[in-house]
Design an enzyme around this catalytic site. Sequence first.
Site, PDB file in Angstrom:
ATOM      1  N   ASP A  49       0.827  -1.200   0.000  1.00 61.28           N
ATOM      2  CA  ASP A  49       0.000   0.000   0.000  1.00 61.28           C
ATOM      3  C   ASP A  49       0.866   1.257   0.000  1.00 61.28           C
ATOM      4  O   ASP A  49       1.836   1.363   0.759  1.00 61.28           O
ATOM      5  CB  ASP A  49      -0.888   0.003   1.246  1.00 61.28           C
ATOM      6  CG  ASP A  49      -1.770   1.242   1.297  1.00 61.28           C
ATOM      7  OD1 ASP A  49      -2.826   1.229   0.635  1.00 61.28           O
ATOM      8  OD2 ASP A  49      -1.413   2.204   1.991  1.00 61.28           O
ATOM      9  N   TYR A  54       2.707  10.445  -0.523  1.00 52.39           N
ATOM     10  CA  TYR A  54       3.803  10.035   0.354  1.00 52.39           C
ATOM     11  C   TYR A  54       5.141  10.492  -0.238  1.00 52.39           C
ATOM     12  O   TYR A  54       5.511  10.105  -1.345  1.00 52.39           O
ATOM     13  CB  TYR A  54       3.823   8.519   0.546  1.00 52.39           C
ATOM     14  CG  TYR A  54       2.602   7.943   1.236  1.00 52.39           C
ATOM     15  CD1 TYR A  54       1.711   8.742   1.940  1.00 52.39           C
ATOM     16  CD2 TYR A  54       2.342   6.575   1.189  1.00 52.39           C
ATOM     17  CE1 TYR A  54       0.599   8.207   2.566  1.00 52.39           C
ATOM     18  CE2 TYR A  54       1.225   6.027   1.819  1.00 52.39           C
ATOM     19  CZ  TYR A  54       0.357   6.854   2.498  1.00 52.39           C
ATOM     20  OH  TYR A  54      -0.746   6.311   3.116  1.00 52.39           O
ATOM     21  N   GLN A 177      -9.991   2.287   4.424  1.00 58.15           N
ATOM     22  CA  GLN A 177      -8.676   2.267   5.067  1.00 58.15           C
ATOM     23  C   GLN A 177      -8.629   3.310   6.185  1.00 58.15           C
ATOM     24  O   GLN A 177      -8.284   4.466   5.971  1.00 58.15           O
ATOM     25  CB  GLN A 177      -7.548   2.522   4.062  1.00 58.15           C
ATOM     26  CG  GLN A 177      -6.176   2.351   4.697  1.00 58.15           C
ATOM     27  CD  GLN A 177      -5.032   2.512   3.711  1.00 58.15           C
ATOM     28  OE1 GLN A 177      -4.088   3.250   3.968  1.00 58.15           O
ATOM     29  NE2 GLN A 177      -5.096   1.824   2.582  1.00 58.15           N
ATOM     30  N   PRO A 207      -1.456   0.107  13.084  1.00 55.98           N
ATOM     31  CA  PRO A 207      -1.880  -0.870  14.093  1.00 55.98           C
ATOM     32  C   PRO A 207      -1.052  -0.831  15.369  1.00 55.98           C
ATOM     33  O   PRO A 207      -1.512  -1.307  16.414  1.00 55.98           O
ATOM     34  CB  PRO A 207      -1.737  -2.217  13.366  1.00 55.98           C
ATOM     35  CG  PRO A 207      -0.696  -1.971  12.325  1.00 55.98           C
ATOM     36  CD  PRO A 207      -0.942  -0.557  11.867  1.00 55.98           C
ATOM     37  N   GLY A 285       4.610  -0.832   8.510  1.00 53.08           N
ATOM     38  CA  GLY A 285       5.732  -0.199   7.848  1.00 53.08           C
ATOM     39  C   GLY A 285       7.008  -0.629   8.547  1.00 53.08           C
ATOM     40  O   GLY A 285       6.957  -1.302   9.583  1.00 53.08           O
ATOM     41  N   GLN A 291      12.147  -5.656  11.432  1.00 47.13           N
ATOM     42  CA  GLN A 291      10.836  -5.217  11.911  1.00 47.13           C
ATOM     43  C   GLN A 291       9.721  -5.907  11.125  1.00 47.13           C
ATOM     44  O   GLN A 291       8.673  -6.234  11.681  1.00 47.13           O
ATOM     45  CB  GLN A 291      10.711  -3.698  11.786  1.00 47.13           C
ATOM     46  CG  GLN A 291      11.637  -2.924  12.716  1.00 47.13           C
ATOM     47  CD  GLN A 291      11.591  -1.435  12.462  1.00 47.13           C
ATOM     48  OE1 GLN A 291      11.485  -0.981  11.320  1.00 47.13           O
ATOM     49  NE2 GLN A 291      11.678  -0.650  13.524  1.00 47.13           N
TER      50      GLN A 291
END
Length: 336
Positions: A49, A54, A177, A207, A285, A291
């Site tokens: 996404d 951005y 979204q 989240p 992200g 991560q």
Amino acid sequence: MEIRNLGASGLKISAISYGNWLTHGSQVEEDAALACVRQALDEGITTFDTADVYANTAAETVLGKALSGERRAGLEIFTKVFWPTGPGAHNDHGLSRKHIMESIDGSLQRLGTDYVDLYQAHRYDHETPLEETMEAFADVVRAGKALYIGVSEWRAEEIRAAHALARELRVPLVSSQPQYNMLWRVIESEVVPTCEELGIGQIVWSPIAQGVLTGKYAVGQAPPAGSRATDEKGGDAMIARWLKDDVLTRVQRLKPIADEAGLTMAQLAVAWTLQNPNVSSAIVGASRPEQVTDNVKAAGVKLEASAMAAIDEALDGVIERDAGKTQSPRRSEIFG
């Protein structure tokens, strides 16, 4: 990786999707961004996404480069339109036919693809007739430039009106979204019930509440070096609302719950969003590949009812539930 249908549609997406807001083309150097996307692919993430706004279009370019050479049919690529891009002139934002038609072509060029799987209205446009917006989206779909359409941060009544027009135009409006996490639950009372009725799925962002739900921020301590709270390119402003003593104190109470479930605090936070049956995917992200590996372990996790209740108790008093917090800006709020 768990695979879920996007709402009631036939489109299947990964339960964990990878997003590059505030990272690619801005906070994270390109080599690191490419490494994170590669790790996402290796972990089984197929859904990516982004948005034209951005890093003022740079994020789409980086994502397109990162996905170059992958089998296109094996990916689900999402992008969005609304916010100002380029020099920010009077037609460089919003959901007018002009801006949508110009923006989709720019996004496809930057992403290096002939179509996106999902094209989303990044906010509601109060200054363009909804009919004009939906007709433009329908033409984008009919031209083969997008397969499905969706919205982001729209209120329940706005979603319902758009869905009715989409049915008339015979185009698939399949997604919403919104921001959604343990601390920010504003969609639960109105947006989620409406979307469940209409067959629309949630693709949720933030989240882990900009990293606050990882537990790495503590009362009276400076933010860790390199964290979102130290990013002067925009990340620090977004996370500031969570860096309050009462919030940080409550978040630390999640640690024993995560330990009991055999999860990190980040995994617990992502898994929590996926317990909502209307959530099709949670966007994560990353600034480092590890991560990504950590976050994907939340896919397929089933939290016990006792754990869900313990989370509510731990965060009692700092959870935001006001449905009125979902709103889109007007022109004067964008340009002053």
